[in-house]
Design a protein around this motif. Structure first.
Motif, mmCIF file in Angstrom:
data_model
loop_
_atom_site.group_PDB
_atom_site.id
_atom_site.type_symbol
_atom_site.label_atom_id
_atom_site.label_comp_id
_atom_site.label_asym_id
_atom_site.label_seq_id
_atom_site.Cartn_x
_atom_site.Cartn_y
_atom_site.Cartn_z
ATOM 1 N N ALA A 6 1.112 5.528 -3.473
ATOM 2 C CA ALA A 6 -0.081 5.246 -4.275
ATOM 3 C C ALA A 6 -1.064 6.416 -4.265
ATOM 4 N N LEU A 7 -1.275 7.011 -3.107
ATOM 5 C CA LEU A 7 -2.265 8.078 -3.023
ATOM 6 C C LEU A 7 -1.725 9.421 -3.516
ATOM 7 N N LEU A 8 -0.464 9.705 -3.228
ATOM 8 C CA LEU A 8 0.100 10.957 -3.745
ATOM 9 C C LEU A 8 0.352 10.890 -5.248
ATOM 10 N N GLY A 9 0.573 9.698 -5.758
ATOM 11 C CA GLY A 9 0.818 9.534 -7.186
ATOM 12 C C GLY A 9 -0.432 9.376 -8.020
ATOM 13 N N THR A 10 -1.596 9.369 -7.382
ATOM 14 C CA THR A 10 -2.859 9.160 -8.099
ATOM 15 C C THR A 10 -3.020 10.059 -9.322
ATOM 16 N N PRO A 11 -2.748 11.342 -9.251
ATOM 17 C CA PRO A 11 -2.945 12.184 -10.444
ATOM 18 C C PRO A 11 -1.994 11.860 -11.594
ATOM 19 N N PHE A 12 -0.906 11.178 -11.304
ATOM 20 C CA PHE A 12 0.109 10.921 -12.320
ATOM 21 C C PHE A 12 0.024 9.532 -12.956
ATOM 22 N N PHE A 13 -0.807 8.647 -12.401
ATOM 23 C CA PHE A 13 -0.947 7.297 -12.947
ATOM 24 C C PHE A 13 -1.972 7.308 -14.077
ATOM 25 N N PRO A 14 -1.555 7.019 -15.315
ATOM 26 C CA PRO A 14 -2.501 7.093 -16.436
ATOM 27 C C PRO A 14 -3.623 6.068 -16.359
ATOM 28 N N PHE A 15 -3.380 4.907 -15.771
ATOM 29 C CA PHE A 15 -4.442 3.901 -15.702
ATOM 30 C C PHE A 15 -5.532 4.285 -14.706
ATOM 31 N N VAL A 16 -5.219 5.165 -13.769
ATOM 32 C CA VAL A 16 -6.233 5.638 -12.820
ATOM 33 C C VAL A 16 -7.021 6.796 -13.418
ATOM 34 N N ASN A 17 -6.394 7.584 -14.245
ATOM 35 C CA ASN A 17 -7.039 8.753 -14.840
ATOM 36 C C ASN A 17 -7.619 8.461 -16.215
ATOM 37 N N ALA A 75 -10.847 7.243 -18.798
ATOM 38 C CA ALA A 75 -12.290 7.515 -18.884
ATOM 39 C C ALA A 75 -13.107 6.235 -18.746
ATOM 40 N N THR A 76 -12.448 5.085 -18.780
ATOM 41 C CA THR A 76 -13.147 3.801 -18.677
ATOM 42 C C THR A 76 -13.501 3.523 -17.220
ATOM 43 N N PRO A 77 -14.787 3.296 -16.933
ATOM 44 C CA PRO A 77 -15.169 3.042 -15.540
ATOM 45 C C PRO A 77 -14.672 1.680 -15.047
ATOM 46 N N TRP A 78 -14.351 1.634 -13.771
ATOM 47 C CA TRP A 78 -14.004 0.385 -13.092
ATOM 48 C C TRP A 78 -15.187 0.012 -12.219
ATOM 49 N N PHE A 79 -15.766 -1.132 -12.460
ATOM 50 C CA PHE A 79 -16.925 -1.606 -11.688
ATOM 51 C C PHE A 79 -18.065 -0.599 -11.724
ATOM 52 N N GLY A 80 -18.160 0.140 -12.823
ATOM 53 C CA GLY A 80 -19.223 1.124 -12.983
ATOM 54 C C GLY A 80 -18.992 2.420 -12.233
ATOM 55 N N LEU A 81 -17.807 2.621 -11.690
ATOM 56 C CA LEU A 81 -17.491 3.825 -10.924
ATOM 57 C C LEU A 81 -16.264 4.505 -11.529
ATOM 58 N N PRO A 82 -16.059 5.781 -11.224
ATOM 59 C CA PRO A 82 -14.843 6.448 -11.709
ATOM 60 C C PRO A 82 -13.592 5.751 -11.154
ATOM 61 N N PRO A 83 -12.582 5.573 -11.985
ATOM 62 C CA PRO A 83 -11.381 4.858 -11.549
ATOM 63 C C PRO A 83 -10.695 5.474 -10.324
ATOM 64 N N VAL A 84 -10.702 6.797 -10.215
ATOM 65 C CA VAL A 84 -10.050 7.435 -9.067
ATOM 66 C C VAL A 84 -10.764 7.053 -7.770
ATOM 67 N N VAL A 113 -12.487 4.267 -7.155
ATOM 68 C CA VAL A 113 -12.166 2.869 -6.857
ATOM 69 C C VAL A 113 -10.738 2.774 -6.328
ATOM 70 N N TRP A 114 -9.797 3.490 -6.945
ATOM 71 C CA TRP A 114 -8.390 3.473 -6.547
ATOM 72 C C TRP A 114 -8.209 3.939 -5.097
ATOM 73 N N VAL A 115 -8.827 5.064 -4.757
ATOM 74 C CA VAL A 115 -8.680 5.614 -3.410
ATOM 75 C C VAL A 115 -9.355 4.713 -2.381
ATOM 76 N N CYS A 116 -10.529 4.197 -2.682
ATOM 77 C CA CYS A 116 -11.211 3.292 -1.747
ATOM 78 C C CYS A 116 -10.410 2.003 -1.545
ATOM 79 N N ALA A 117 -9.849 1.478 -2.620
ATOM 80 C CA ALA A 117 -9.029 0.272 -2.509
ATOM 81 C C ALA A 117 -7.808 0.528 -1.636
ATOM 82 N N TRP A 118 -7.183 1.689 -1.801
ATOM 83 C CA TRP A 118 -6.003 1.992 -0.992
ATOM 84 C C TRP A 118 -6.356 2.295 0.459
ATOM 85 N N CYS A 119 -7.556 2.749 0.723
ATOM 86 C CA CYS A 119 -7.989 2.909 2.123
ATOM 87 C C CYS A 119 -8.042 1.550 2.812
ATOM 88 N N VAL A 120 -8.618 0.576 2.130
ATOM 89 C CA VAL A 120 -8.687 -0.780 2.684
ATOM 90 C C VAL A 120 -7.284 -1.384 2.793
#
Length: 101
Positions: A43-54, A56-65, A67-74
């Motif tokens: 999940a974390l190494l593939g972050t640059p390659f996942f189109p839904f993470v990259n 321009a639409t914000p997730w919860f008012g934050l950049p998707p990347v 939110v993605w990295v914080c979610a995967w930390c948890v």
């Protein structure tokens, strides 16, 4: 707490898993639930390659990347806790004991 230094190295942490290690040529067998440990890496190494993470639409008012990295930390912490508990329950690791010191 697992901060002790008993000088036993790997064996000091294995506790009840020694019999399983001896039965398999000195190595404990990998269980199917250990495959979960690969998910955060992918999940974390593939972050640059996942189109839904990259996007321009914000997730919860934050950049998707972010939110993605914080979610995967948890999620990584939860996965590690799950694998640790399964290993302890299966006898591969000795459960934490209070040292009292």
């Amino acid at each position: 707490m697992r901060c002790r230094d008993s000088g036993g190295g790997w064996e000091a942490w294995h506790g009840n898993g020694d019999e399983a290690a001896r039965a398999h040529g000195g190595r404990t067998p990998v269980k199917p639930f250990h495959a979960l440990l690969v998910l955060p890496v992918i999940a974390l190494l593939g972050t640059p390659f996942f189109p839904f993470v990259n996007s321009a639409t914000p997730w919860f008012g934050l950049p998707p990347v972010l939110v993605w990295v914080c979610a995967w930390c948890v999620l990584t912490s939860l996965i590690l806790a799950f694998v640790l508990r399964r290993d302890e329950r299966s006898g591969r690791l000795a459960p934490d004991a209070e040292d009292g010191a």
